[in-house]
Design an enzyme around this catalytic site. Structure first.
Site, short mmCIF file in Angstrom:
data_model
loop_
_atom_site.label_atom_id
_atom_site.label_comp_id
_atom_site.label_asym_id
_atom_site.label_seq_id
_atom_site.Cartn_x
_atom_site.Cartn_y
_atom_site.Cartn_z
N SER A 128 0.82 -1.33 0.19
CA SER A 128 -0.49 0.35 -0.42
C SER A 128 0.80 1.24 -0.34
O SER A 128 1.78 1.62 0.28
CB SER A 128 -0.70 0.05 0.86
N TYR A 152 -1.41 -1.33 10.41
CA TYR A 152 -2.11 -1.89 9.08
C TYR A 152 -0.93 -0.94 8.42
O TYR A 152 -0.20 -2.40 7.77
CB TYR A 152 -3.35 -0.62 8.83
N LYS A 156 1.78 -3.95 6.60
CA LYS A 156 2.45 -3.87 5.27
C LYS A 156 3.99 -3.21 5.21
O LYS A 156 4.71 -4.92 4.53
CB LYS A 156 2.19 -2.39 4.74
P1 NAD Z 1 -11.12 -6.70 1.95
O1 NAD Z 1 -11.02 -6.76 2.68
O2 NAD Z 1 -12.27 -6.60 -0.01
O3 NAD Z 1 -10.28 -8.29 0.22
C1 NAD Z 1 -9.36 -8.53 1.45
C2 NAD Z 1 -10.07 -10.55 1.28
O4 NAD Z 1 -9.63 -10.92 2.42
C3 NAD Z 1 -11.29 -10.38 1.58
O5 NAD Z 1 -12.93 -11.25 1.20
C4 NAD Z 1 -11.01 -11.22 3.57
O6 NAD Z 1 -12.68 -11.89 3.65
C5 NAD Z 1 -10.35 -11.84 2.90
N1 NAD Z 1 -9.54 -12.35 4.38
C6 NAD Z 1 -9.20 -11.66 5.34
N2 NAD Z 1 -8.30 -12.02 5.57
C7 NAD Z 1 -7.87 -13.37 5.62
C8 NAD Z 1 -7.50 -14.55 6.55
N3 NAD Z 1 -6.81 -14.70 6.86
N4 NAD Z 1 -7.79 -15.75 5.60
C9 NAD Z 1 -8.82 -15.80 4.22
N5 NAD Z 1 -9.13 -14.53 4.41
C10 NAD Z 1 -9.09 -13.97 4.25
O7 NAD Z 1 -9.25 -5.60 0.63
P2 NAD Z 1 -8.97 -4.76 -0.81
O8 NAD Z 1 -9.49 -3.94 -0.46
O9 NAD Z 1 -10.07 -6.11 -1.69
O10 NAD Z 1 -8.10 -5.14 -0.11
C11 NAD Z 1 -7.00 -6.64 -0.66
C12 NAD Z 1 -5.19 -6.12 -0.08
O11 NAD Z 1 -5.36 -4.70 -0.64
C13 NAD Z 1 -5.89 -6.36 1.04
O12 NAD Z 1 -4.55 -6.78 1.88
C14 NAD Z 1 -5.08 -4.58 1.49
O13 NAD Z 1 -4.47 -4.31 2.72
C15 NAD Z 1 -4.61 -3.93 0.18
N6 NAD Z 1 -4.94 -2.88 -0.06
C16 NAD Z 1 -5.84 -1.74 -0.15
C17 NAD Z 1 -6.41 -0.75 -0.72
C18 NAD Z 1 -7.60 -0.41 -0.59
O14 NAD Z 1 -7.72 0.66 -0.60
N7 NAD Z 1 -8.51 -1.14 -0.95
C19 NAD Z 1 -5.16 -0.41 -0.05
C20 NAD Z 1 -3.83 -0.68 -0.30
C21 NAD Z 1 -3.50 -1.87 -0.85
N1 UFG Z 2 -11.72 12.41 2.68
C1 UFG Z 2 -12.90 13.34 3.06
N2 UFG Z 2 -14.26 12.75 3.91
C2 UFG Z 2 -14.32 11.84 5.02
C3 UFG Z 2 -13.30 9.95 4.45
C4 UFG Z 2 -12.42 10.55 3.76
O1 UFG Z 2 -12.82 14.57 3.45
O2 UFG Z 2 -15.81 10.80 5.38
C5 UFG Z 2 -10.54 12.53 2.17
C6 UFG Z 2 -9.58 11.87 3.72
O3 UFG Z 2 -9.04 12.63 3.85
C7 UFG Z 2 -8.48 12.41 2.35
C8 UFG Z 2 -9.55 11.80 0.27
O4 UFG Z 2 -10.96 11.86 1.15
O5 UFG Z 2 -7.91 13.03 1.75
C9 UFG Z 2 -9.07 9.99 0.80
O6 UFG Z 2 -9.49 9.24 1.78
P1 UFG Z 2 -9.49 8.00 2.10
O7 UFG Z 2 -9.94 7.96 3.48
O8 UFG Z 2 -10.70 7.08 1.43
O9 UFG Z 2 -8.10 7.16 1.74
P2 UFG Z 2 -6.47 7.50 2.61
O10 UFG Z 2 -5.49 7.88 0.96
O11 UFG Z 2 -7.16 8.70 3.80
O12 UFG Z 2 -6.01 5.97 2.97
C10 UFG Z 2 -6.37 5.16 1.61
C11 UFG Z 2 -6.50 3.31 2.55
C12 UFG Z 2 -5.68 3.95 3.58
C13 UFG Z 2 -4.21 3.21 3.01
C14 UFG Z 2 -4.05 4.70 2.38
C15 UFG Z 2 -3.01 4.73 1.43
O13 UFG Z 2 -7.63 3.46 3.45
O14 UFG Z 2 -5.70 1.77 4.00
O15 UFG Z 2 -5.12 4.82 1.30
O16 UFG Z 2 -2.90 3.85 0.33
F1 UFG Z 2 -3.37 3.33 3.15
#
Ligand code: NAD
Ligand code: UFG
Length: 340
Positions: A128, A152, A156
């Site tokens: 991330s 979190y 990572k």
């Molecule tokens: P998500 O929660 O939709 O998907 C994660 C999946 O993993 C889910 O289906 C959950 O049921 C499964 N899971 C969690 N723990 C598990 C375990 N111990 N065993 C088996 N299955 C398990 O999340 P996502 O948004 O699809 O994110 C996927 C990956 O990308 C995550 O590792 C997350 O940290 C990373 N990531 C997500 C974002 C984002 O903004 N969505 C940003 C950066 C990184």
């Molecule tokens: N924001 C608002 N109002 C809200 C929610 C968010 O103004 O109700 C703003 C935040 O302050 C930020 C932007 O919208 O400026 C994006 O916020 P998000 O929460 O959507 O995303 P972030 O960039 O804060 O965080 C995301 C993921 C994290 C990850 C990070 C970097 O949620 O898990 O991107 O990849 F770590």
């Protein structure tokens, strides 16, 4: 693609995983999904099959359970692993750090041990942009210093470090550490998307619920950031583009040496106010919002330099902000959000 055998997708029932499985199946790959449904619902599986027009193997189970992992590797010839499974809510991670370290760190250690035992050393890992902490400048390059401010983010960073240590200890590992920026949008069919439990933490799911009249207004966290309009700037990326980035990473793994971090972002930053305006264009009506205080831990600006992804993976994001809004709104309106 030079990798033979099936692709194990942990967390393949989740938001990014489900979109990636559709793309893998469309590319003719054999896929094994392992998911424990802690943040997904079983109803996503037939939707993936419908979209791909092909079947795949599903194993319900926990990535922290070595027995389950070993049985998957015994039953299937796994050529590479895409490891999505993990917990991802920053706020929750400060309340439940042990859950985050067990799932994200121990789960990955067990997975890497199993891969090693079965001679599979090809991994695509979901990292991330959070590993950059509060970057000194933008756009962010992979060589920037790394830091974490919550469990979190630390999980990572620790997984990245352990992948680097493992790859340094033993030749043959090819690991893409994909640093995602802000994935949004949904599958254009309206069958797959993000279904956050409870009140969404992230901007787009919250904004979509306000646009649909399910919440009264969006609170914009902060109006005095050093950005063009004072609100926070992020690199929003369509989840279908992101899913395709994983296929590109698999295809390029053979050319990687050790553990290589790669940004997956568009390279463009949009402010919160610009996101509101973009979604207003899509839905055709004003979306109520008001300024509130900064959210603790938030940074002003975060967007990628995506050059390395282009050079190493031959991948770049092609879907624009209007497409992200249109597909996100379609998903919100389709009713699938509530059923999934
Ligand atoms: P998500 O929660 O939709 O998907 C994660 C999946 O993993 C889910 O289906 C959950 O049921 C499964 N899971 C969690 N723990 C598990 C375990 N111990 N065993 C088996 N299955 C398990 O999340 P996502 O948004 O699809 O994110 C996927 C990956 O990308 C995550 O590792 C997350 O940290 C990373 N990531 C997500 C974002 C984002 O903004 N969505 C940003 C950066 C990184
Ligand atoms: N924001 C608002 N109002 C809200 C929610 C968010 O103004 O109700 C703003 C935040 O302050 C930020 C932007 O919208 O400026 C994006 O916020 P998000 O929460 O959507 O995303 P972030 O960039 O804060 O965080 C995301 C993921 C994290 C990850 C990070 C970097 O949620 O898990 O991107 O990849 F770590």
């Amino acid at each position: 693609m030079h990798i033979t055998g099936s692709i194990l997708v942990t967390g393949g029932a989740g938001f990014i995983g489900s979109h990636t499985v559709v793309e893998l199946l469309a590319a003719g790959r054999e896929v094994v999904v392992l998911d424990n449904f802690c943040n997904a619902k079983p109803s996503v599986l037939p939707r993936i099959r419908t979209l791909a027009g092909r079947d795949f193997t599903f194993q319900e189970g926990d990535v922290c359970d070595k027995g389950t992992l070993e049985s998957v590797f015994r039953k299937h010839d796994i050529g590479a692993v895409i490891h999505f499974a993990g917990l991802k809510a920053v706020g929750e991670s400060t309340r439940l750090p042990l859950d985050y370290y067990r799932n994200n760190l121990s789960g990955t250690i067990g997975l890497l041990e199993t891969m090693q035992a079965f001679g599979c050393r090809n991994l695509v890992f979901s990292s991330s942009a959070t590993v950059y902490g509060d970057p000194a400048e933008v756009p962010i390059r992979e060589s920037f210093p790394l830091s974490a401010t919550n469990p979190y983010g630390r999980s990572k960073l620790m997984v990245e470090d352990l992948c680097r240590d493992l790859a340094a200890s033993e030749a043959g590992w090819r690991i893409a550490l994909l640093r995602y920026f802000n994935p949004v949008g949904a599958h254009p069919s309206g069958l797959l998307g993000e279904d956050p439990q409870g009140i969404p933490n992230n901007l787009m799911p919250y904004l979509l619920q306000v646009a649909a009249g399910q919440r009264p207004f969006l609170e914009v966290f902060g109006q005095d950031y050093p950005t063009p309009d004072g609100s926070g700037v992020r690199d929003y990326l369509h989840v279908v583009d992101l899913a395709k980035g994983h296929l590109a990473a698999l295809g390029a793994l053979h050319g990687l040496q050790g553990a290589v971090p790669i940004n997956l972002g568009t390279g463009k930053g949009y402010s919160v106010l610009e996101m509101i305006q973009a979604l207003e264009r899509t839905v055709g009506h004003p979306i109520p919002w008001r300024f509130g205080p900064r959210r603790p831990g938030d940074i002003a600006q975060c967007y990628a330099d995506p050059t390395r992804a282009q050079e190493l993976l031959g991948w770049r994001a092609v879907l624009d902000l209007d497409c992200m809004c249109r597909d996100g709104w379609n998903w919100q309106q389709s009713g699938a959000v509530a059923q999934i």
